[in-house]
Design a protein around this motif. Structure first.
Motif, PDB file in Angstrom:
ATOM      1  N   PHE A   1       0.719  -1.355   0.050  1.00 20.40           N
ATOM      2  CA  PHE A   1      -0.046  -0.146   0.107  1.00 20.40           C
ATOM      3  C   PHE A   1       0.758   1.272  -0.095  1.00 20.40           C
ATOM      4  CE2 PHE A   1      -3.659  -2.674   0.669  1.00 20.40           C
ATOM      5  CZ  PHE A   1      -4.594  -1.855   0.313  1.00 20.40           C
ATOM      6  N   LYS A   2       1.870   1.384   0.902  1.00 18.83           N
ATOM      7  CA  LYS A   2       2.836   2.442   0.667  1.00 18.83           C
ATOM      8  C   LYS A   2       3.546   2.805  -0.441  1.00 18.83           C
ATOM      9  CE  LYS A   2       3.641   2.516   5.667  1.00 18.83           C
ATOM     10  NZ  LYS A   2       4.376   2.617   6.928  1.00 18.83           N
ATOM     11  N   ALA A   3       4.018   1.536  -1.128  1.00 19.49           N
ATOM     12  CA  ALA A   3       4.613   1.615  -2.466  1.00 19.49           C
ATOM     13  C   ALA A   3       3.525   2.268  -3.603  1.00 19.49           C
ATOM     14  CB  ALA A   3       5.144   0.283  -3.091  1.00 19.49           C
ATOM     15  N   LEU A   4       2.415   1.907  -3.315  1.00 21.93           N
ATOM     16  CA  LEU A   4       1.262   2.561  -4.237  1.00 21.93           C
ATOM     17  C   LEU A   4       0.879   4.035  -3.827  1.00 21.93           C
ATOM     18  CD1 LEU A   4      -1.019  -0.711  -4.488  1.00 21.93           C
ATOM     19  CD2 LEU A   4       0.568   0.308  -6.246  1.00 21.93           C
ATOM     20  N   GLY A   5       1.411   4.596  -2.742  1.00 17.09           N
ATOM     21  CA  GLY A   5       1.209   6.061  -2.485  1.00 17.09           C
ATOM     22  C   GLY A   5       0.295   6.041  -1.525  1.00 17.09           C
ATOM     23  N   GLU A   6      -0.087   4.945  -0.861  1.00 17.63           N
ATOM     24  CA  GLU A   6      -1.173   5.060   0.411  1.00 17.63           C
ATOM     25  C   GLU A   6      -0.288   5.373   1.585  1.00 17.63           C
ATOM     26  OE1 GLU A   6      -4.445   5.203  -0.058  1.00 17.63           O
ATOM     27  OE2 GLU A   6      -4.098   5.021  -2.223  1.00 17.63           O
ATOM     28  N   GLU A   7      -1.002   5.937   2.577  1.00 16.86           N
ATOM     29  CA  GLU A   7      -0.301   5.923   3.865  1.00 16.86           C
ATOM     30  C   GLU A   7      -0.052   4.748   4.584  1.00 16.86           C
ATOM     31  OE1 GLU A   7      -1.174   9.023   6.689  1.00 16.86           O
ATOM     32  OE2 GLU A   7      -1.540  10.539   4.874  1.00 16.86           O
ATOM     33  N   GLY A   8      -0.740   3.653   4.403  1.00 17.00           N
ATOM     34  CA  GLY A   8      -0.860   2.395   5.058  1.00 17.00           C
ATOM     35  C   GLY A   8      -2.055   1.452   4.587  1.00 17.00           C
ATOM     36  N   SER A   9      -1.961   0.242   5.216  1.00 14.08           N
ATOM     37  CA  SER A   9      -2.845  -0.535   4.726  1.00 14.08           C
ATOM     38  C   SER A   9      -4.135  -0.500   5.448  1.00 14.08           C
ATOM     39  CB  SER A   9      -2.454  -1.951   4.641  1.00 14.08           C
ATOM     40  OG  SER A   9      -2.806  -2.596   5.937  1.00 14.08           O
ATOM     41  N   PRO A  10      -5.432  -1.094   4.907  1.00  9.10           N
ATOM     42  CA  PRO A  10      -6.537  -0.885   5.974  1.00  9.10           C
ATOM     43  C   PRO A  10      -6.455  -2.058   7.042  1.00  9.10           C
ATOM     44  CG  PRO A  10      -7.104  -2.023   3.885  1.00  9.10           C
ATOM     45  CD  PRO A  10      -5.250  -1.454   3.760  1.00  9.10           C
ATOM     46  N   PHE A  11      -5.236  -2.810   7.127  1.00 11.90           N
ATOM     47  CA  PHE A  11      -5.234  -3.694   8.008  1.00 11.90           C
ATOM     48  C   PHE A  11      -3.942  -3.133   9.052  1.00 11.90           C
ATOM     49  CE2 PHE A  11      -6.424  -5.947   4.268  1.00 11.90           C
ATOM     50  CZ  PHE A  11      -7.789  -6.405   4.594  1.00 11.90           C
ATOM     51  N   SER A  12      -3.662  -2.112   8.943  1.00  8.13           N
ATOM     52  CA  SER A  12      -2.542  -1.513  10.166  1.00  8.13           C
ATOM     53  C   SER A  12      -3.003  -1.634  11.188  1.00  8.13           C
ATOM     54  CB  SER A  12      -2.324   0.037   9.825  1.00  8.13           C
ATOM     55  OG  SER A  12      -2.080   0.207   8.432  1.00  8.13           O
ATOM     56  N   ASP A  13      -4.327  -1.790  11.941  1.00  6.34           N
ATOM     57  CA  ASP A  13      -4.780  -2.062  13.270  1.00  6.34           C
ATOM     58  C   ASP A  13      -4.454  -3.140  13.493  1.00  6.34           C
ATOM     59  OD1 ASP A  13      -6.846  -2.565  11.231  1.00  6.34           O
ATOM     60  OD2 ASP A  13      -8.104  -3.054  12.969  1.00  6.34           O
ATOM     61  N   LEU A  14      -4.373  -4.197  12.547  1.00  7.90           N
ATOM     62  CA  LEU A  14      -4.134  -5.706  13.021  1.00  7.90           C
ATOM     63  C   LEU A  14      -2.612  -5.825  13.300  1.00  7.90           C
ATOM     64  CD1 LEU A  14      -6.432  -7.846  10.608  1.00  7.90           C
ATOM     65  CD2 LEU A  14      -6.958  -7.459  12.854  1.00  7.90           C
ATOM     66  N   LEU A  15      -1.941  -5.043  12.391  1.00  7.40           N
ATOM     67  CA  LEU A  15      -0.597  -5.058  12.691  1.00  7.40           C
ATOM     68  C   LEU A  15       0.026  -4.483  14.171  1.00  7.40           C
ATOM     69  CD1 LEU A  15       2.294  -5.726  11.684  1.00  7.40           C
ATOM     70  CD2 LEU A  15       2.257  -3.320  10.183  1.00  7.40           C
ATOM     71  N   THR A  16      -0.923  -3.529  14.317  1.00  5.20           N
ATOM     72  CA  THR A  16      -0.572  -2.827  15.694  1.00  5.20           C
ATOM     73  C   THR A  16      -0.752  -3.915  16.884  1.00  5.20           C
ATOM     74  OG1 THR A  16      -0.889  -0.566  14.987  1.00  5.20           O
ATOM     75  CG2 THR A  16      -1.082  -1.072  17.239  1.00  5.20           C
ATOM     76  N   GLU A  17      -1.950  -4.526  16.651  1.00  6.23           N
ATOM     77  CA  GLU A  17      -2.339  -5.546  17.595  1.00  6.23           C
ATOM     78  C   GLU A  17      -1.116  -6.660  17.745  1.00  6.23           C
ATOM     79  OE1 GLU A  17      -6.227  -7.333  16.916  1.00  6.23           O
ATOM     80  OE2 GLU A  17      -7.016  -5.165  16.611  1.00  6.23           O
ATOM     81  N   VAL A  18      -0.790  -7.161  16.668  1.00 14.63           N
ATOM     82  CA  VAL A  18       0.237  -8.278  16.543  1.00 14.63           C
ATOM     83  C   VAL A  18       1.317  -7.782  17.378  1.00 14.63           C
ATOM     84  CG1 VAL A  18       1.710  -9.811  15.389  1.00 14.63           C
ATOM     85  CG2 VAL A  18      -0.995  -9.434  14.610  1.00 14.63           C
ATOM     86  N   GLU A  19       2.039  -6.393  16.910  1.00 13.14           N
ATOM     87  CA  GLU A  19       3.268  -6.048  17.410  1.00 13.14           C
ATOM     88  C   GLU A  19       2.889  -5.873  18.991  1.00 13.14           C
ATOM     89  OE1 GLU A  19       3.596  -2.851  14.920  1.00 13.14           O
ATOM     90  OE2 GLU A  19       5.206  -3.640  13.798  1.00 13.14           O
ATOM     91  N   GLY A  20       1.727  -5.534  19.336  1.00 16.00           N
ATOM     92  CA  GLY A  20       1.727  -5.159  20.913  1.00 16.00           C
ATOM     93  C   GLY A  20       1.608  -6.439  21.808  1.00 16.00           C
ATOM     94  N   GLY A  21       1.315  -7.533  21.091  1.00 18.40           N
ATOM     95  CA  GLY A  21       1.328  -8.483  21.958  1.00 18.40           C
ATOM     96  C   GLY A  21       0.241  -9.650  21.604  1.00 18.40           C
TER      97      GLY A  21
END
Length: 65
Positions: free
Chosen positions: A45-65
């Motif tokens: 998504f970032k390579a396509l010029g977007e700020e991030g994916s619509p799944f960024s919240d899931l990535l935050t959850e995974v990284e947080g524990g």
């Protein structure tokens, strides 16, 4: 992206099972696999010029524990 949608619909463990990745859940490696896949989607998504994916919240959850 399919994995992200599946997780949103039925939950993390069940999403992996529905997509035939049950062995990752059994071996408890699904957190690493999920993080890797979400990072790939975010990069796309970032390579396509977007700020991030619509799944960024899931990535935050995974990284947080």
């Amino acid at each position: 992206m399919v994995l992200g949608l599946a997780i949103r619909q039925v939950g993390r463990d069940e999403g992996f099972k529905l997509l035939g990745r049950e062995s990752l859940v059994k071996n408890r490696n699904h957190h690493k696999a999920l993080k890797r896949e979400l990072e790939k989607v975010d990069s796309l998504f970032k390579a396509l010029g977007e700020e991030g994916s619509p799944f960024s919240d899931l990535l935050t959850e995974v990284e947080g524990g």
